[in-house]
Design an enzyme around this catalytic site. Sequence first.
Site, mmCIF file in Angstrom:
data_model
loop_
_atom_site.group_PDB
_atom_site.id
_atom_site.type_symbol
_atom_site.label_atom_id
_atom_site.label_comp_id
_atom_site.label_asym_id
_atom_site.label_seq_id
_atom_site.Cartn_x
_atom_site.Cartn_y
_atom_site.Cartn_z
ATOM 1 N N HIS A 177 -40.411 -60.057 -8.974
ATOM 2 C CA HIS A 177 -39.989 -61.465 -9.094
ATOM 3 C C HIS A 177 -41.147 -62.364 -8.641
ATOM 4 C CE1 HIS A 177 -37.707 -65.021 -9.319
ATOM 5 N NE2 HIS A 177 -36.596 -64.658 -8.713
ATOM 6 N N HIS A 180 -40.027 -68.930 -9.892
ATOM 7 C CA HIS A 180 -39.017 -69.803 -9.277
ATOM 8 C C HIS A 180 -39.230 -70.228 -7.832
ATOM 9 C CE1 HIS A 180 -36.065 -68.182 -12.559
ATOM 10 N NE2 HIS A 180 -36.966 -69.028 -13.036
ATOM 11 N N TYR A 182 -40.428 -68.570 -5.174
ATOM 12 C CA TYR A 182 -40.326 -67.589 -4.096
ATOM 13 C C TYR A 182 -41.726 -67.101 -3.703
ATOM 14 C CZ TYR A 182 -35.415 -68.133 -5.080
ATOM 15 O OH TYR A 182 -34.168 -68.687 -5.265
HETATM 16 C C1 LIG Z 1 -26.091 -67.770 -11.510
HETATM 17 C C2 LIG Z 1 -27.565 -67.603 -11.756
HETATM 18 C C3 LIG Z 1 -28.297 -66.725 -10.989
HETATM 19 C C4 LIG Z 1 -29.662 -66.512 -11.240
HETATM 20 N N1 LIG Z 1 -30.340 -65.575 -10.509
HETATM 21 C C5 LIG Z 1 -31.627 -65.278 -10.811
HETATM 22 C C6 LIG Z 1 -32.305 -64.218 -10.162
HETATM 23 O O1 LIG Z 1 -31.737 -63.499 -9.319
HETATM 24 N N2 LIG Z 1 -33.595 -63.989 -10.502
HETATM 25 C C7 LIG Z 1 -34.251 -64.748 -11.443
HETATM 26 O O2 LIG Z 1 -35.429 -64.497 -11.711
HETATM 27 N N3 LIG Z 1 -33.618 -65.737 -12.096
HETATM 28 C C8 LIG Z 1 -32.330 -66.005 -11.814
HETATM 29 N N4 LIG Z 1 -31.664 -66.975 -12.533
HETATM 30 C C9 LIG Z 1 -32.327 -67.581 -13.705
HETATM 31 C C10 LIG Z 1 -31.923 -66.829 -14.982
HETATM 32 O O3 LIG Z 1 -32.416 -65.499 -14.988
HETATM 33 C C11 LIG Z 1 -32.440 -67.547 -16.247
HETATM 34 O O4 LIG Z 1 -33.832 -67.579 -16.253
HETATM 35 C C12 LIG Z 1 -31.894 -68.961 -16.322
HETATM 36 O O5 LIG Z 1 -30.479 -68.971 -16.188
HETATM 37 C C13 LIG Z 1 -32.259 -69.629 -17.651
HETATM 38 O O6 LIG Z 1 -31.791 -68.862 -18.732
HETATM 39 P P1 LIG Z 1 -30.428 -69.254 -19.514
HETATM 40 O O7 LIG Z 1 -30.657 -70.625 -20.102
HETATM 41 O O8 LIG Z 1 -30.295 -68.165 -20.545
HETATM 42 O O9 LIG Z 1 -29.307 -69.260 -18.517
HETATM 43 C C14 LIG Z 1 -30.307 -67.237 -12.267
HETATM 44 C C15 LIG Z 1 -29.567 -68.159 -13.039
HETATM 45 C C16 LIG Z 1 -28.213 -68.333 -12.796
HETATM 46 C C17 LIG Z 1 -27.428 -69.280 -13.665
#
Ligand SMILES: Cc1cc2nc3c(=O)[nH]c(=O)nc-3n(C[C@H](O)[C@H](O)[C@H](O)COP(=O)(O)O)c2cc1C
Length: 370
Positions: A177, A180, A182
């Site tokens: 990871h 975002h 981190y």
């Molecule tokens: C509830 C939730 C939890 C997420 N947890 C993570 C995570 O653990 N690691 C990560 O890299 N991104 C995390 N994300 C980001 C998603 O992997 C993804 O990049 C983001 O939702 C955008 O894609 P989408 O438009 O298809 O939802 C999270 C997003 C949501 C909504």
Amino acid sequence: MGEEQNLHIPLLTPYKMGNFQLSHRVVLAPLSRKRSYGNIPQPHAILCYSQRTTKGGLLIAEATAISDTAIGYPDMPGIWTKDQVEAWKPIVDAVHAKGGIFVCQIWHTGRVSNTGYQPNGQAPISCTDKPLSPSNDGAHYSPPRRLCTEEIPHIINDFRLAAKNAMVAGFDGVEIHGAHGYLIDQFMKDQVNDRTDEYGGSLENRCRFALEVVEAVSKEIGADRVGIRLSPFADYRESGDSNSEALGLYMAESLNKYDILYLHMVEPRMKTQLVKSECSQSLVPMRKAFNNTFIVAGGYEREDGNNAVADSHADLVAYGRMFLANPDLPKRFELNAPLNKYDRSTFYTSDPVVGYTDYPFLDQASSAQV
Ligand SMILES: Cc1cc2nc3c(=O)[nH]c(=O)nc-3n(C[C@H](O)[C@H](O)[C@H](O)COP(=O)(O)O)c2cc1C
């Protein structure tokens, strides 16, 4: 799924990712759900992940802490203790039983934490001692302690051990990871990194930590089992960069040296957290620069996902919120069926069922309507 009739749906065509034969290109994006009580993965995760498994589908597990200093939120899973590794095993087994390919996202929050989550109430660690501003969702962050140069190999070693543990748990690989805001992203971005040693300053120096993690993890489990997620354009958690394009390109090019399995990049249109907006910037230069599998994520729907694959802007497309709310998302894409709407209010609640494993499948949804 009937492979032959799906050849006209680019997302549903087969793809060979390194040694893994995928039957389609709809990937489960990593989704933290804060339901791993006491940082131990729970039996209810078996159902959640297996609901989202298809034969030959790729799933990326939620962000999973690599050590006791890596935690920044309650009830996130870890993978540094024996108990955690044991608790992952039945979850991984359930995904494998249905023919899925499952990688673990290994993670350190860095300064996105507070003393309450840290061993002995110590300060969170980061590349900097600059604190994060208080968040508007009420989260409290403690001022971080800047890692000294000699400590950095220990954190890299924690990533290596976490990857080793992921293999013991049965995962097919790991996703580092690096996105975002981190720890790894904190090192890479010039808005955060104010170091004067070899891990700060120039682009090359800021990316050193990320690349050393990649190298250590690749040596431990084999580069053919290693992916990395990056969000060079995002500025989540005050982690932005003054030249995102150069950062993304430098990483894409440098990663080639390690011959890792995949590079997973978050779209520039997701610059502001989870809000899709029009954006003239694109990941295409990074896609072209990187030699192996390229995964995109961020605001994709069925049509633009199909276009991304058809135009060769990506090999695979990861879906977050849509997959969260539609356990049978590939099937729905196949049939161009309507989608369940996601309920944001239960994303991070701790209930083991509600908003977690109770989103209906297509057959349930249609029988409920009759
Ligand atoms: C509830 C939730 C939890 C997420 N947890 C993570 C995570 O653990 N690691 C990560 O890299 N991104 C995390 N994300 C980001 C998603 O992997 C993804 O990049 C983001 O939702 C955008 O894609 P989408 O438009 O298809 O939802 C999270 C997003 C949501 C909504």
